[in-house]
Design a protein around this motif. Structure first.
Motif, PDB file in Angstrom:
ATOM      1  N   MET A   1      27.458  39.153 -39.940  1.00 40.27           N
ATOM      2  CA  MET A   1      27.015  37.844 -39.452  1.00 40.27           C
ATOM      3  C   MET A   1      27.295  36.783 -40.518  1.00 40.27           C
ATOM      4  O   MET A   1      27.114  37.012 -41.706  1.00 40.27           O
ATOM      5  N   SER A   2      27.706  35.629 -40.053  1.00 35.66           N
ATOM      6  CA  SER A   2      28.033  34.552 -40.979  1.00 35.66           C
ATOM      7  C   SER A   2      26.761  33.923 -41.549  1.00 35.66           C
ATOM      8  O   SER A   2      25.731  33.840 -40.880  1.00 35.66           O
ATOM      9  N   SER A   3      26.845  33.483 -42.790  1.00 40.23           N
ATOM     10  CA  SER A   3      25.731  32.765 -43.410  1.00 40.23           C
ATOM     11  C   SER A   3      26.013  31.271 -43.470  1.00 40.23           C
ATOM     12  O   SER A   3      25.254  30.509 -44.060  1.00 40.23           O
ATOM     13  N   LYS A   4      27.097  30.857 -42.852  1.00 43.62           N
ATOM     14  CA  LYS A   4      27.516  29.459 -42.875  1.00 43.62           C
ATOM     15  C   LYS A   4      27.366  28.860 -41.483  1.00 43.62           C
ATOM     16  O   LYS A   4      27.885  29.395 -40.503  1.00 43.62           O
ATOM     17  N   ILE A   5      26.647  27.737 -41.383  1.00 41.43           N
ATOM     18  CA  ILE A   5      26.483  27.065 -40.096  1.00 41.43           C
ATOM     19  C   ILE A   5      27.846  26.585 -39.613  1.00 41.43           C
ATOM     20  O   ILE A   5      28.596  25.964 -40.368  1.00 41.43           O
ATOM     21  N   PRO A   6      28.198  26.883 -38.365  1.00 42.50           N
ATOM     22  CA  PRO A   6      29.521  26.473 -37.872  1.00 42.50           C
ATOM     23  C   PRO A   6      29.593  24.974 -37.616  1.00 42.50           C
ATOM     24  O   PRO A   6      28.577  24.291 -37.502  1.00 42.50           O
ATOM     25  N   TYR A   7      30.814  24.496 -37.514  1.00 41.73           N
ATOM     26  CA  TYR A   7      31.043  23.114 -37.104  1.00 41.73           C
ATOM     27  C   TYR A   7      30.637  22.973 -35.641  1.00 41.73           C
ATOM     28  O   TYR A   7      31.017  23.786 -34.796  1.00 41.73           O
ATOM     29  N   VAL A   8      29.868  21.937 -35.342  1.00 37.93           N
ATOM     30  CA  VAL A   8      29.432  21.673 -33.967  1.00 37.93           C
ATOM     31  C   VAL A   8      29.683  20.205 -33.639  1.00 37.93           C
ATOM     32  O   VAL A   8      29.305  19.312 -34.407  1.00 37.93           O
ATOM     33  N   ASN A   9      30.334  19.957 -32.501  1.00 39.28           N
ATOM     34  CA  ASN A   9      30.549  18.590 -32.037  1.00 39.28           C
ATOM     35  C   ASN A   9      30.062  18.488 -30.593  1.00 39.28           C
ATOM     36  O   ASN A   9      30.390  19.340 -29.760  1.00 39.28           O
ATOM     37  N   ILE A  10      29.267  17.445 -30.303  1.00 39.60           N
ATOM     38  CA  ILE A  10      28.674  17.299 -28.970  1.00 39.60           C
ATOM     39  C   ILE A  10      29.087  15.955 -28.379  1.00 39.60           C
ATOM     40  O   ILE A  10      28.841  14.896 -28.967  1.00 39.60           O
ATOM     41  N   LEU A  11      29.732  16.016 -27.220  1.00 32.37           N
ATOM     42  CA  LEU A  11      30.082  14.812 -26.479  1.00 32.37           C
ATOM     43  C   LEU A  11      29.215  14.749 -25.227  1.00 32.37           C
ATOM     44  O   LEU A  11      28.756  15.773 -24.729  1.00 32.37           O
ATOM     45  N   GLN A  12      29.018  13.530 -24.705  1.00 32.02           N
ATOM     46  CA  GLN A  12      28.171  13.369 -23.521  1.00 32.02           C
ATOM     47  C   GLN A  12      28.858  12.491 -22.495  1.00 32.02           C
ATOM     48  O   GLN A  12      29.700  11.644 -22.838  1.00 32.02           O
ATOM     49  N   SER A  13      28.490  12.695 -21.222  1.00 29.60           N
ATOM     50  CA  SER A  13      29.157  11.964 -20.141  1.00 29.60           C
ATOM     51  C   SER A  13      28.660  10.523 -20.026  1.00 29.60           C
ATOM     52  O   SER A  13      29.440   9.616 -19.760  1.00 29.60           O
ATOM     53  N   ALA A  14      27.361  10.297 -20.202  1.00 32.30           N
ATOM     54  CA  ALA A  14      26.778   8.954 -20.059  1.00 32.30           C
ATOM     55  C   ALA A  14      26.500   8.366 -21.439  1.00 32.30           C
ATOM     56  O   ALA A  14      25.787   8.973 -22.238  1.00 32.30           O
ATOM     57  N   ILE A  15      27.045   7.175 -21.695  1.00 26.30           N
ATOM     58  CA  ILE A  15      26.881   6.539 -23.008  1.00 26.30           C
ATOM     59  C   ILE A  15      26.099   5.232 -22.866  1.00 26.30           C
ATOM     60  O   ILE A  15      25.115   5.009 -23.566  1.00 26.30           O
ATOM     61  N   CYS A  16      26.519   4.390 -21.934  1.00 29.01           N
ATOM     62  CA  CYS A  16      25.773   3.165 -21.627  1.00 29.01           C
ATOM     63  C   CYS A  16      25.791   2.989 -20.109  1.00 29.01           C
ATOM     64  O   CYS A  16      26.863   2.937 -19.491  1.00 29.01           O
ATOM     65  N   ILE A  17      24.613   2.925 -19.517  1.00 32.22           N
ATOM     66  CA  ILE A  17      24.493   2.915 -18.059  1.00 32.22           C
ATOM     67  C   ILE A  17      23.322   2.019 -17.643  1.00 32.22           C
ATOM     68  O   ILE A  17      22.470   1.676 -18.473  1.00 32.22           O
ATOM     69  N   PRO A  18      23.229   1.660 -16.350  1.00 27.14           N
ATOM     70  CA  PRO A  18      22.041   0.928 -15.887  1.00 27.14           C
ATOM     71  C   PRO A  18      20.830   1.851 -15.846  1.00 27.14           C
ATOM     72  O   PRO A  18      20.959   3.067 -15.674  1.00 27.14           O
ATOM     73  N   ALA A  19      19.665   1.271 -16.006  1.00 27.98           N
ATOM     74  CA  ALA A  19      18.433   2.066 -15.986  1.00 27.98           C
ATOM     75  C   ALA A  19      18.190   2.619 -14.592  1.00 27.98           C
ATOM     76  O   ALA A  19      18.407   1.946 -13.589  1.00 27.98           O
ATOM     77  N   ALA A  20      17.758   3.876 -14.540  1.00 31.42           N
ATOM     78  CA  ALA A  20      17.448   4.517 -13.264  1.00 31.42           C
ATOM     79  C   ALA A  20      16.452   5.635 -13.508  1.00 31.42           C
ATOM     80  O   ALA A  20      16.279   6.093 -14.639  1.00 31.42           O
TER      81      ALA A  20
ATOM     82  N   PRO B   1      16.334  31.474 -39.374  1.00 31.30           N
ATOM     83  CA  PRO B   1      15.527  30.255 -39.506  1.00 31.30           C
ATOM     84  C   PRO B   1      16.295  29.079 -40.084  1.00 31.30           C
ATOM     85  O   PRO B   1      16.093  27.929 -39.679  1.00 31.30           O
ATOM     86  N   GLU B   2      17.181  29.359 -41.028  1.00 33.38           N
ATOM     87  CA  GLU B   2      17.923  28.278 -41.673  1.00 33.38           C
ATOM     88  C   GLU B   2      19.227  27.952 -40.944  1.00 33.38           C
ATOM     89  O   GLU B   2      20.006  27.115 -41.391  1.00 33.38           O
ATOM     90  N   MET B   3      19.446  28.620 -39.808  1.00 31.86           N
ATOM     91  CA  MET B   3      20.708  28.459 -39.078  1.00 31.86           C
ATOM     92  C   MET B   3      20.464  27.786 -37.732  1.00 31.86           C
ATOM     93  O   MET B   3      20.794  28.317 -36.683  1.00 31.86           O
ATOM     94  N   LYS B   4      19.851  26.616 -37.769  1.00 36.22           N
ATOM     95  CA  LYS B   4      19.594  25.853 -36.552  1.00 36.22           C
ATOM     96  C   LYS B   4      20.187  24.454 -36.693  1.00 36.22           C
ATOM     97  O   LYS B   4      20.181  23.875 -37.780  1.00 36.22           O
ATOM     98  N   ILE B   5      20.690  23.945 -35.591  1.00 36.53           N
ATOM     99  CA  ILE B   5      21.197  22.581 -35.541  1.00 36.53           C
ATOM    100  C   ILE B   5      20.370  21.807 -34.533  1.00 36.53           C
ATOM    101  O   ILE B   5      20.185  22.248 -33.402  1.00 36.53           O
ATOM    102  N   GLN B   6      19.853  20.668 -34.952  1.00 33.65           N
ATOM    103  CA  GLN B   6      19.057  19.828 -34.075  1.00 33.65           C
ATOM    104  C   GLN B   6      19.711  18.459 -33.964  1.00 33.65           C
ATOM    105  O   GLN B   6      20.157  17.891 -34.968  1.00 33.65           O
ATOM    106  N   GLN B   7      19.783  17.944 -32.741  1.00 34.01           N
ATOM    107  CA  GLN B   7      20.425  16.649 -32.534  1.00 34.01           C
ATOM    108  C   GLN B   7      19.778  15.948 -31.356  1.00 34.01           C
ATOM    109  O   GLN B   7      19.487  16.571 -30.328  1.00 34.01           O
TER     110      GLN B   7
END
Length: 384
Positions: A1-20, A321-327
């Motif tokens: 098992m790796s002891s190094k946190i992997p590279y993670v990139n997160i994209l999202q569909s909605a960036i700026c939208i009307p309130a709903a 425990p030390e291998m978590k990514i929060q965003q």
């Protein structure tokens, strides 16, 4: 098992939208595990079909493959071998791989002979039981894997090919889900085109494992070896993702991996503001991309206009425990149409991936192993 946190990139569909009050959202998550990790020991349970239909080249190649796998297994791997026909046979259990034990294991494999029918359910039940016992006894190997090899329909707990509504399927899937609870996945190897494709595919999918199709005896031998090599190179065993609604309720509708292969992932709704999903195990050096789709039901009174709002908390747990990514996932709400911004590529990708996932489901029900593998990609070649 790796002891190094992997590279993670997160994209999202909605960036700026009307309130709903109701907002669709899709996330595209890219994960790159470290490629520089050596093969590591794991707890492995091999379930080998030795029924009459496996006689001849099929069983000979499966045995030769097992012998080659034993030769390359990392030291301290725990090796279990269960054969099944009309009855199940515990050939070897809880044997630690060492230089001296390899030759003894190979001798036992050499003696295996075909016979009888196909008690697949009983074999799978035994395999999950070995995982359960290992975990409850404090076993310390992080990676736990069941490898199920069969070329036919089960004859103990029988299921109707082409009829996914047969309630007996759920008995198998419950075992797959139990394996997942113990952080173990089940790789299923369908030998030739005569196995129950739907059964084998769903057992793998519901345990976050791999479905592998071998078109002929030579492929059976080769793909079994590759599957074991891949298991020894797992960097993170079945990571989990948790999504938390910050401004309201969340409804996670679907989750699927689309690189290196296409497969849906197990997910569940914990409560109105919490959902989670289990990823496939990540192997060293591969690129993994996952799509998650759902809806947010927001309390509009809590929305702040023209500034980013935290709408989702995302956590990926890689097993330590030390291998978590929060965003935090944020969206800006605006009344100005000129500011609206969507990532349409994610929506297009979602439509394509889940169209493929639906096509795979249809192929498995029809029993078309070749089409299933063609659409999902070959798990032993990583064709995305």
């Amino acid at each position: 098992m790796s002891s190094k946190i992997p590279y993670v990139n997160i994209l999202q569909s909605a960036i700026c939208i009307p309130a709903a009050e109701e907002i669709p959202i899709a996330l595209d998550i890219k994960i790159l595990p470290d490629k520089n990790i050596p093969p590591e020991a794991f707890f492995g349970v091999w379930l080998l079909d030795i029924s009459g239909s496996m006689a001849g080249d099929r069983l000979d190649n499966a045995k030769e493959s097992l012998i080659e796998q034993v030769k390359i297994l990392p030291e301290n791997t725990i090796f279990n071998l269960i054969t099944f026909e009309s009855e199940i046979h515990e050939i070897l259990t809880n044997v630690k791989i060492t230089n001296s034990s390899r030759s003894d294991i190979i001798k036992r494999i050499d003696k295996i002979q075909d016979r009888g029918t196909t008690s697949l359910f009983e074999a799978l039940e035994k395999g999950v039981g070995l995982i359960r016992e290992y975990v409850r006894n404090g076993g310390n190997l992080s990676v736990k894997k069941i490898i199920l090899i069969s070329d036919g329909d089960p004859t103990d707990v029988q299921v109707k090919s082409g009829d996914e509504s047969d309630p007996n399927y759920q008995k198998y899937f419950q075992l797959a889900k139990e394996a997942l609870e113990y952080k173990s996945s089940i790789d299923t190897v369908g030998a030739l085109g005569e196995h129950n494709v739907y059964l084998m595919y769903e057992i793998a999918k519901q345990s976050a494992g791999k479905y592998i199709f071998a078109e002929n005896e030579d492929e059976l031998k080769t793909k079994m070896i590759i599957a074991t090599e891949q298991t020894a190179k797992i960097a993170f065993s079945q990571p989990t993702m948790q999504l938390t609604g910050i401004l309201g309720k969340i409804d996670l509708e679907d989750a699927a991996q689309y690189k290196p292969t296409v497969i849906r992932m197990p997910f569940n709704k914990v409560n109105d503001q919490l959902a989670n999903a289990t990823f496939r195990s990540f192997e060293a050096g591969d690129t993994y991309q996952i799509l998650v789709k759902g809806k947010l039901y927001l309390d509009k009174s809590k929305i702040n206009m023209e500034v980013p709002n935290k709408i989702l908390g995302l956590e990926i747990d890689f097993g330590k425990p030390e291998m978590k990514i929060q965003q935090d996932i944020t969206i800006k709400f605006s009344t100005d149409p000129s500011k609206f911004k969507l990532n349409q590529d994610i929506n297009k990708k979602y439509a394509n991936v889940f169209s493929q996932a639906e096509e795979i489901a249809d192929c498995t029900i029809r029993g078309d192993a070749q089409a299933t593998q063609r659409i999902q990609g070959d798990e032993t070649k990583k064709i995305g």
